[in-house]
Motif scaffolding. Structure first.
Motif, short mmCIF file in Angstrom:
data_model
loop_
_atom_site.label_atom_id
_atom_site.label_comp_id
_atom_site.label_asym_id
_atom_site.label_seq_id
_atom_site.Cartn_x
_atom_site.Cartn_y
_atom_site.Cartn_z
N THR A 13 6.17 63.45 -10.13
CA THR A 13 6.64 62.37 -8.34
C THR A 13 5.55 63.33 -7.47
O THR A 13 5.37 64.32 -7.86
CB THR A 13 8.51 62.94 -8.68
OG1 THR A 13 8.38 64.63 -7.90
CG2 THR A 13 9.36 62.33 -9.26
N PRO A 14 5.33 62.59 -6.86
CA PRO A 14 4.77 63.41 -4.97
C PRO A 14 4.83 64.02 -5.02
O PRO A 14 4.49 64.49 -4.36
CB PRO A 14 4.69 61.47 -4.65
CG PRO A 14 4.87 60.73 -4.90
CD PRO A 14 5.78 61.16 -6.20
N THR A 18 3.04 67.40 -4.98
CA THR A 18 3.01 68.20 -3.99
C THR A 18 2.89 70.22 -3.74
O THR A 18 2.73 71.18 -3.50
CB THR A 18 3.42 68.31 -2.37
OG1 THR A 18 3.48 66.68 -1.76
CG2 THR A 18 3.32 68.85 -0.94
N VAL A 19 4.63 69.95 -4.27
CA VAL A 19 4.80 71.57 -4.64
C VAL A 19 3.72 72.63 -5.57
O VAL A 19 3.66 73.33 -5.38
CB VAL A 19 6.80 71.59 -4.91
CG1 VAL A 19 6.70 72.74 -6.00
CG2 VAL A 19 7.09 70.74 -3.87
N PHE A 135 11.22 79.87 -6.47
CA PHE A 135 12.26 78.72 -5.59
C PHE A 135 11.45 77.55 -4.82
O PHE A 135 11.74 76.73 -4.81
CB PHE A 135 12.76 79.35 -5.01
CG PHE A 135 13.47 80.56 -4.40
CD1 PHE A 135 15.05 80.72 -5.43
CD2 PHE A 135 13.37 82.38 -4.90
CE1 PHE A 135 16.00 81.90 -5.32
CE2 PHE A 135 13.83 83.25 -5.33
CZ PHE A 135 15.26 82.68 -5.66
N VAL A 136 10.40 77.88 -5.04
CA VAL A 136 9.54 76.51 -4.90
C VAL A 136 9.50 75.47 -5.72
O VAL A 136 9.42 74.71 -5.53
CB VAL A 136 8.04 77.28 -4.26
CG1 VAL A 136 6.83 75.94 -3.38
CG2 VAL A 136 7.95 77.53 -2.91
N GLY A 137 8.96 76.24 -7.32
CA GLY A 137 9.15 75.79 -7.53
C GLY A 137 9.88 74.96 -8.90
O GLY A 137 9.70 74.32 -9.30
N LEU A 138 11.29 75.59 -8.14
CA LEU A 138 12.73 74.82 -9.27
C LEU A 138 13.04 74.11 -8.07
O LEU A 138 13.45 73.41 -8.45
CB LEU A 138 13.71 76.25 -8.94
CG LEU A 138 14.75 75.77 -8.83
CD1 LEU A 138 14.87 75.92 -10.68
CD2 LEU A 138 15.91 76.96 -8.59
N PHE A 139 12.36 74.56 -6.88
CA PHE A 139 12.92 72.94 -5.58
C PHE A 139 12.13 71.95 -6.42
O PHE A 139 12.74 70.82 -6.21
CB PHE A 139 12.28 73.50 -4.23
CG PHE A 139 11.86 72.21 -2.63
CD1 PHE A 139 12.97 71.55 -2.92
CD2 PHE A 139 11.12 71.09 -3.15
CE1 PHE A 139 12.93 70.56 -1.76
CE2 PHE A 139 10.61 70.22 -2.00
CZ PHE A 139 12.17 69.76 -1.73
N GLY A 140 10.74 71.41 -6.56
CA GLY A 140 9.97 71.17 -7.19
C GLY A 140 10.76 70.13 -8.77
O GLY A 140 10.61 68.80 -8.99
N TRP A 143 13.91 68.02 -7.91
CA TRP A 143 13.19 67.00 -7.07
C TRP A 143 13.04 66.13 -8.17
O TRP A 143 13.53 64.54 -8.39
CB TRP A 143 12.25 67.60 -6.48
CG TRP A 143 12.20 65.76 -5.16
CD1 TRP A 143 11.60 64.90 -5.65
CD2 TRP A 143 12.63 65.59 -3.82
NE1 TRP A 143 11.68 64.04 -4.69
CE2 TRP A 143 12.20 64.31 -3.23
CE3 TRP A 143 13.71 66.20 -2.86
CZ2 TRP A 143 12.85 63.63 -2.25
CZ3 TRP A 143 14.27 65.74 -2.44
CH2 TRP A 143 12.88 64.65 -1.06
N GLY A 144 11.87 66.57 -8.76
CA GLY A 144 11.98 65.70 -10.67
C GLY A 144 12.79 64.82 -10.70
O GLY A 144 13.49 63.94 -11.58
#
Length: 237
Positions: A13-14, A18-19, A135-140, A143-144
């Motif tokens: 996903t976009p 971005t992440v 945590f940034v990777g987990l956010f991506g 979201w996916g």
């Protein structure tokens, strides 16, 4: 379905893309800091050892100042100037040896702290990267996965095969986050230990400078043992 990393990235996903781009930028920055600090700290340790060797052969503080003024060694010159300037100020007002030693010691302590702070600059960025990248990777990833289940709602048949591609693509973000965080954490720990060793060397260098100051004070006092003993009682750097 393309199961390669590039293929899964292309199908992500976009938000996940971005992440991952953000994580790539953090990785490049952290590796740059790791290599730069490795060279800086190693060179600093070698220069400090060389400076202590040279200072040990100097006859006086004046000779040391002349030797290091144009040497280009910022650390040695910074500490020497701090100790020498304070020594000159205290000598101008005929301060007792104990007060001279105490003030010079404080000036050297501040100079050591300033140099340590300069050498340790940007290390907090490594710690920050190590802490937030997962945590940034987990956010991506989250979201996916949300997007994969959202697409599943409009599908004719609900099965694991329908959401597996989206979930696998989303999990790449978590893997990338860990790949960024682990080297940053290792680099931070190794460089913090190296920085502490360099700071210890700086303290030793400051002690050599203080010895030169007290030698000059002793010469000015005509070898007054009582005043010099009182100054020595003040302790180390």
């Amino acid at each position: 379905m393309d199961t390669g990393i590039i293929g899964m990235y292309a199908q992500a996903t976009p938000v996940a893309k971005t992440v991952m781009v953000a994580l790539l930028g953090m990785s490049v920055a952290s590796w740059g800091i790791i290599f730069r600090k490795a060279l800086l700290l190693r060179g600093a340790a070698e220069r400090i050892d060389g400076c202590m060797h040279l200072l040990g052969r100097m006859e006086s503080l004046e000779q040391a100042m002349s030797r290091f003024r144009d040497s280009g060694d910022r650390m040695a010159w910074s500490l020497l100037r701090a100790g020498y300037d304070e020594y000159r100020r205290m000598s101008a007002c005929n301060a007792p040896a104990a007060l001279v030693a105490d003030n010079v010691r404080r000036s050297l302590r501040h100079a050591v702290s300033d140099e340590g702070g300069r050498l340790g600059a940007q290390l907090p960025l490594l710690a920050t990267t190590a802490n937030i990248a997962p945590f940034v990777g987990l956010f991506g990833t989250v979201w996916g996965i949300m997007d994969a289940f959202h697409d599943l709602a409009g599908a004719k048949s609900a099965s694991i095969a329908a959401v597996a591609p989206g979930i696998s693509e989303a999990l790449i973000a978590t893997a990338v986050g860990l790949g960024v965080a682990i080297p940053a954490a290792i680099g931070f720990n190794l460089h913090t230990a190296a920085l502490n060793r360099v700071k210890a060397r700086l303290v030793n260098l400051a002690g050599v400078i203080l010895n030169h100051v007290m030698h000059d004070v002793g010469a000015a006092l005509g070898g007054n043992g009582a005043q010099l003993a009182e100054a020595d009682d003040a302790g180390g750097i």
